[in-house]
Design an enzyme around this catalytic site. Structure first.
Site, short mmCIF file in Angstrom:
data_model
loop_
_atom_site.label_atom_id
_atom_site.label_comp_id
_atom_site.label_asym_id
_atom_site.label_seq_id
_atom_site.Cartn_x
_atom_site.Cartn_y
_atom_site.Cartn_z
N GLY A 165 0.82 -1.21 0.00
CA GLY A 165 0.00 0.00 0.00
C GLY A 165 0.86 1.25 0.00
O GLY A 165 0.57 2.22 -0.70
N ARG A 214 7.23 1.90 1.37
CA ARG A 214 7.54 0.48 1.60
C ARG A 214 7.96 -0.18 0.29
O ARG A 214 8.79 -1.09 0.29
CB ARG A 214 6.36 -0.24 2.24
CG ARG A 214 6.78 -1.55 2.84
CD ARG A 214 5.75 -2.13 3.77
NE ARG A 214 5.59 -1.35 4.97
CZ ARG A 214 4.49 -1.33 5.71
NH1 ARG A 214 3.44 -2.06 5.37
NH2 ARG A 214 4.43 -0.60 6.80
N ARG A 254 2.28 11.38 -8.82
CA ARG A 254 1.55 11.59 -7.55
C ARG A 254 2.29 11.01 -6.34
O ARG A 254 1.66 10.67 -5.32
CB ARG A 254 0.15 10.97 -7.59
CG ARG A 254 -0.79 11.70 -8.53
CD ARG A 254 -2.11 10.99 -8.64
NE ARG A 254 -2.97 11.69 -9.56
CZ ARG A 254 -4.11 12.31 -9.22
NH1 ARG A 254 -4.52 12.28 -7.98
NH2 ARG A 254 -4.81 12.92 -10.12
N ARG A 306 -0.35 -8.65 -3.48
CA ARG A 306 -0.39 -7.59 -2.47
C ARG A 306 0.46 -7.99 -1.28
O ARG A 306 0.37 -9.13 -0.81
CB ARG A 306 -1.84 -7.35 -2.02
CG ARG A 306 -1.93 -6.55 -0.76
CD ARG A 306 -3.28 -5.94 -0.50
NE ARG A 306 -3.47 -5.61 0.90
CZ ARG A 306 -2.82 -4.65 1.57
NH1 ARG A 306 -1.91 -3.90 0.96
NH2 ARG A 306 -3.05 -4.43 2.84
N ILE A 307 1.30 -7.08 -0.82
CA ILE A 307 2.03 -7.26 0.43
C ILE A 307 1.63 -6.07 1.31
O ILE A 307 1.66 -4.93 0.86
CB ILE A 307 3.56 -7.33 0.23
CG1 ILE A 307 4.07 -6.19 -0.66
CG2 ILE A 307 3.97 -8.68 -0.35
CD1 ILE A 307 5.59 -6.13 -0.77
N SER A 353 -0.09 -4.78 5.52
CA SER A 353 -0.39 -5.10 6.91
C SER A 353 -1.89 -5.32 7.08
O SER A 353 -2.69 -4.96 6.22
CB SER A 353 0.09 -3.96 7.82
OG SER A 353 -0.54 -2.77 7.44
N ASP A 398 -1.43 -5.17 13.92
CA ASP A 398 -2.17 -4.78 15.12
C ASP A 398 -3.28 -5.81 15.31
O ASP A 398 -3.51 -6.63 14.43
CB ASP A 398 -2.74 -3.37 14.97
CG ASP A 398 -3.53 -3.19 13.69
OD1 ASP A 398 -2.93 -2.75 12.69
OD2 ASP A 398 -4.72 -3.52 13.66
N ARG A 441 9.10 -4.04 13.05
CA ARG A 441 8.34 -3.91 11.80
C ARG A 441 9.15 -4.36 10.60
O ARG A 441 8.67 -5.09 9.74
CB ARG A 441 7.88 -2.46 11.60
CG ARG A 441 6.79 -2.05 12.56
CD ARG A 441 6.34 -0.63 12.29
NE ARG A 441 5.16 -0.58 11.45
CZ ARG A 441 3.91 -0.65 11.90
NH1 ARG A 441 3.69 -0.81 13.18
NH2 ARG A 441 2.90 -0.59 11.07
N1 HPA Z 1 -8.30 -2.06 9.70
C1 HPA Z 1 -8.17 -1.91 8.38
N2 HPA Z 1 -7.01 -2.05 7.77
C2 HPA Z 1 -5.92 -2.36 8.50
C3 HPA Z 1 -5.99 -2.52 9.86
C4 HPA Z 1 -7.25 -2.38 10.50
O1 HPA Z 1 -7.39 -2.51 11.72
N3 HPA Z 1 -4.74 -2.80 10.32
C5 HPA Z 1 -3.93 -2.81 9.25
N4 HPA Z 1 -4.64 -2.54 8.14
#
Ligand code: HPA
Length: 234
Positions: free
Chosen positions: A20, A24, A43, A87-88, A90, A204, A217
């Site tokens: 995203g 990164r 952009r 896709r990589i 979180s 998270d 991370r």
């Molecule tokens: N919500 C949506 N997208 C995310 C989250 C989340 O809690 N954590 C990482 N990407």
């Protein structure tokens, strides 16, 4: 060149990793690829092409959320002939047995809507990963010893959620984690006959409130990039 990608057609590899975050993409390209060239910065959405173990690969930011990812994935597929898109990124953990740092490999992605919802109308299309990529990613994760979960994820339209009941239903139905891009990537890959996968690091946790410490991370995200690269070229 397309509206959002300044690269020449030959600048983009057939295999594209899509984090995203454009920074990164820069970090992953500089850390894992050889002979890296910046191929897009329109952009500020950075894209790089280089080589991993002799295999040509592009790492290009997708931005956050499905509308943004859909722009880049559409142009990479239609105008640059990308064949394999991974896709990589979180995600937030949604099950007790999923911990921060773990990797989730998404078999399928549930969503409330995507940019493709206008096509599907009354149909609840079930977007799914490419099985060969998924199997290769699981093998790569096992070989690295990375704790990995394989199953369904939730591609949400919002990060700041005003409908916690939706997350509750996802948890109740065994969804492993929440992110904001994979469902549309899988839709586009299905539509255009390409291979897609999402390999995610749990950054998270929605149930426990745990978060990946900043010093961890890089290592955790690095495992995810290596799993994605190994899957792409198996
Ligand atoms: N919500 C949506 N997208 C995310 C989250 C989340 O809690 N954590 C990482 N990407």
């Amino acid at each position: 060149m397309t509206i959002h990608i300044g690269a020449k057609p030959e600048d983009i590899a057939e295999t594209v990793l899509l984090p995203g975050d454009p920074y990164r993409a820069k970090w992953a390209a500089e850390t894992f690829l050889d002979d890296v060239t910046l191929v897009n910065e329109v952009r500020g959405m950075l894209g790089f092409t280089g080589y991993w173990k002799g295999n040509r690969v592009t790492i290009h930011g997708s931005g956050m959320g499905m509308p943004s990812l859909s722009i880049y994935a559409n142009e990479l597929i239609r105008d640059y002939n990308a064949q394999t898109l991974i896709r990589i990124g979180s995600c937030g953990g949604m099950q007790k047995h999923v911990d921060v740092r773990d990797v989730i490999i998404a078999m399928t992605a549930t969503s409330l809507s995507t940019p493709s919802s206008g096509i599907f109308k009354e149909i609840n299309f079930a977007p799914c990963a490419d099985y060969g990529l998924l199997r290769a990613a699981v093998d790569a994760a096992q070989a690295k010893g990375t704790p990995t979960h394989v199953g369904g994820i939730y591609s949400s339209d919002v990060f700041y959620d005003e409908r916690p009941d939706l997350n509750e239903q996802m948890v109740r139905h065994g969804i492993l984690g929440v992110e904001m891009e994979a469902a549309e990537l899988y839709n586009l890959a299905a539509r255009h006959g390409r291979r897609a996968l999402a390999v995610l690091t749990v950054s998270d946790h929605l149930l426990t409130g745990a978060a990946l410490p900043s010093e961890d991370r890089e290592k955790s995200f690095g495992d995810m990039v290596e799993i994605a690269l190994a899957a792409a070229f198996t």
